[in-house]
Design a protein around this motif. Structure first.
Motif, short mmCIF file in Angstrom:
data_model
loop_
_atom_site.label_atom_id
_atom_site.label_comp_id
_atom_site.label_asym_id
_atom_site.label_seq_id
_atom_site.Cartn_x
_atom_site.Cartn_y
_atom_site.Cartn_z
N ASP A 162 -46.89 0.61 25.21
CA ASP A 162 -45.60 1.28 25.81
C ASP A 162 -44.84 1.65 24.31
O ASP A 162 -45.06 1.21 23.19
CB ASP A 162 -44.85 0.39 26.62
CG ASP A 162 -43.70 1.06 27.33
OD1 ASP A 162 -43.52 2.28 27.04
OD2 ASP A 162 -42.86 0.49 27.75
N TYR A 163 -43.87 2.54 24.17
CA TYR A 163 -42.98 2.75 23.33
C TYR A 163 -41.98 1.67 22.79
O TYR A 163 -41.52 1.07 23.77
CB TYR A 163 -42.08 4.06 23.37
CG TYR A 163 -42.98 5.19 23.71
CD1 TYR A 163 -43.84 5.76 22.47
CD2 TYR A 163 -43.44 5.84 24.80
CE1 TYR A 163 -44.57 7.04 22.57
CE2 TYR A 163 -43.99 7.07 24.92
CZ TYR A 163 -44.73 7.49 24.03
OH TYR A 163 -45.66 8.55 23.87
N ALA A 164 -41.84 1.28 21.69
CA ALA A 164 -40.97 0.27 21.13
C ALA A 164 -39.50 0.49 21.85
O ALA A 164 -38.59 -0.21 21.97
CB ALA A 164 -41.26 0.11 19.85
N ALA A 165 -39.21 1.70 21.86
CA ALA A 165 -37.76 2.26 22.05
C ALA A 165 -38.11 3.45 22.79
O ALA A 165 -38.51 3.76 23.52
CB ALA A 165 -36.87 1.95 20.86
N LEU A 166 -37.59 4.58 21.96
CA LEU A 166 -37.64 5.65 22.23
C LEU A 166 -38.53 6.68 21.48
O LEU A 166 -39.03 5.78 20.37
CB LEU A 166 -36.23 6.74 22.24
CG LEU A 166 -35.05 6.17 22.74
CD1 LEU A 166 -33.76 7.00 22.41
CD2 LEU A 166 -35.24 6.27 24.44
N ALA A 167 -39.17 7.63 21.70
CA ALA A 167 -40.07 8.46 20.98
C ALA A 167 -39.77 9.67 21.17
O ALA A 167 -40.83 10.80 21.68
CB ALA A 167 -41.39 7.83 21.10
N VAL A 168 -38.72 10.19 21.07
CA VAL A 168 -38.56 11.80 21.55
C VAL A 168 -38.57 12.54 20.22
O VAL A 168 -38.05 12.79 19.36
CB VAL A 168 -36.96 11.75 22.07
CG1 VAL A 168 -36.55 13.37 22.14
CG2 VAL A 168 -36.70 10.96 22.97
N PRO A 169 -39.56 13.54 20.39
CA PRO A 169 -39.91 14.53 19.24
C PRO A 169 -38.79 15.36 19.10
O PRO A 169 -38.01 15.84 19.97
CB PRO A 169 -41.30 15.20 19.90
CG PRO A 169 -41.10 15.19 21.26
CD PRO A 169 -40.51 13.85 21.56
N LEU A 170 -38.76 15.70 17.87
CA LEU A 170 -37.62 16.47 17.40
C LEU A 170 -37.74 18.11 17.79
O LEU A 170 -36.92 18.99 18.06
CB LEU A 170 -37.11 16.22 15.93
CG LEU A 170 -36.71 15.17 15.53
CD1 LEU A 170 -36.28 14.88 14.12
CD2 LEU A 170 -35.55 14.51 16.54
N GLU A 171 -39.07 18.43 18.27
CA GLU A 171 -39.58 19.59 18.40
C GLU A 171 -40.25 19.69 19.65
O GLU A 171 -40.77 18.74 20.01
CB GLU A 171 -40.48 20.30 17.46
CG GLU A 171 -39.70 20.42 15.94
CD GLU A 171 -40.64 20.81 15.02
OE1 GLU A 171 -41.85 20.98 15.44
OE2 GLU A 171 -40.22 21.13 13.87
#
Length: 251
Positions: free
Chosen positions: A241-250
């Motif tokens: 799972d993701y440690a927190a967020l993993a929102v790509p900037l693009e």
């Protein structure tokens, strides 16, 4: 806005750089409005210091139902924007991904193919006359040894003028520019720290490895800071799972 060559060089040499006037008055007001709404929500549930540790996360403070914060919310630009739009105006989230994110990319880029991600975001709220202090620490040490392979940058952005009196950051720059982030074992108290006396809307970019702490708020007013964090590559936990967020900037 992009950072200058000199600002990028200062960051890589000392582990931090302060950029005055990073946000306009209008943008500071937009973040302050959101911070006030989220803080009021937290106070309806408990105490910001005792129960929240002064940390108010837009997607983690409970203002959105837990079922609304999905993997899509945490790992796609569209999902993140949709969720953030339920809290405040689109301009806040856009500024985080675009203005903050663009500068984070400059500092994290190695010229390779790894993408930059929004890792986390939080408001750090210190009520008046509160002794809420953060001891000396390095943000990267909150992650596992495997996760520390990812470079991170935190952007500590006061929404009020800050000084030692109301809770600013003290920074212990990298001791040796030729060996970044290598601190002697007895680093605490051996050098005079840099005191980040800053105006609202300025931004302090900190390498995840730089040592820093913050003082309590002895003033008669609230002191609020917005701090997004970015990582080079998506950081995952042991269960994938993701440690927190993993929102790509693009997109």
């Amino acid at each position: 806005m992009e950072l200058t060559r000199e600002q990028v060089a200062h960051y890589h040499t000392y582990g931090y750089v302060i950029v005055a006037g990073f946000l306009s008055v209008a943008v500071v007001a937009a973040y302050r409005d959101e911070a006030e709404r989220l803080t009021n929500h937290c106070y309806e549930q408990g105490d910001v210091v005792a129960d929240w540790g002064c940390i108010v996360e837009p997607l983690g403070c409970g203002i959105l139902d837990a079922l609304e914060v999905t993997e899509r919310t945490r790992s796609t630009r569209s999902g993140y924007m949709d969720a953030r739009a339920q809290i405040s105006s689109d301009s806040v989230a856009q500024c985080t991904l675009e203005k903050f994110g663009r500068c984070a990319q400059q500092l994290l880029s190695t010229g390779g193919e790894q993408r930059t991600y929004l890792l986390n975001e939080q408001y750090i709220v210190k009520p008046p006359y509160s002794n809420a202090e953060f001891a000396w620490h390095q943000d990267i040490l909150y992650f596992s040894s495997e996760q520390r392979a990812h470079s991170i940058v935190s952007v500590w952005t006061p929404l009020d003028d800050v000084s030692e009196a109301n809770g600013t950051v003290l920074i212990d720059p990298f001791p040796d520019p030729s060996r970044p982030a290598i601190y002697p074992s007895s680093a605490s108290g051996t050098r005079e720290p840099v005191v980040a006396t800053m105006s609202a809307g300025s931004a302090l970019f900190m390498d995840g490895r730089v040592r820093h702490c913050s003082t309590g708020n002895t003033s008669s007013t609230f002191r609020t800071v917005y701090m997004p964090q970015f990582s080079l590559g998506a950081i995952r936990a042991a269960d994938s799972d993701y440690a927190a967020l993993a929102v790509p900037l693009e997109s």
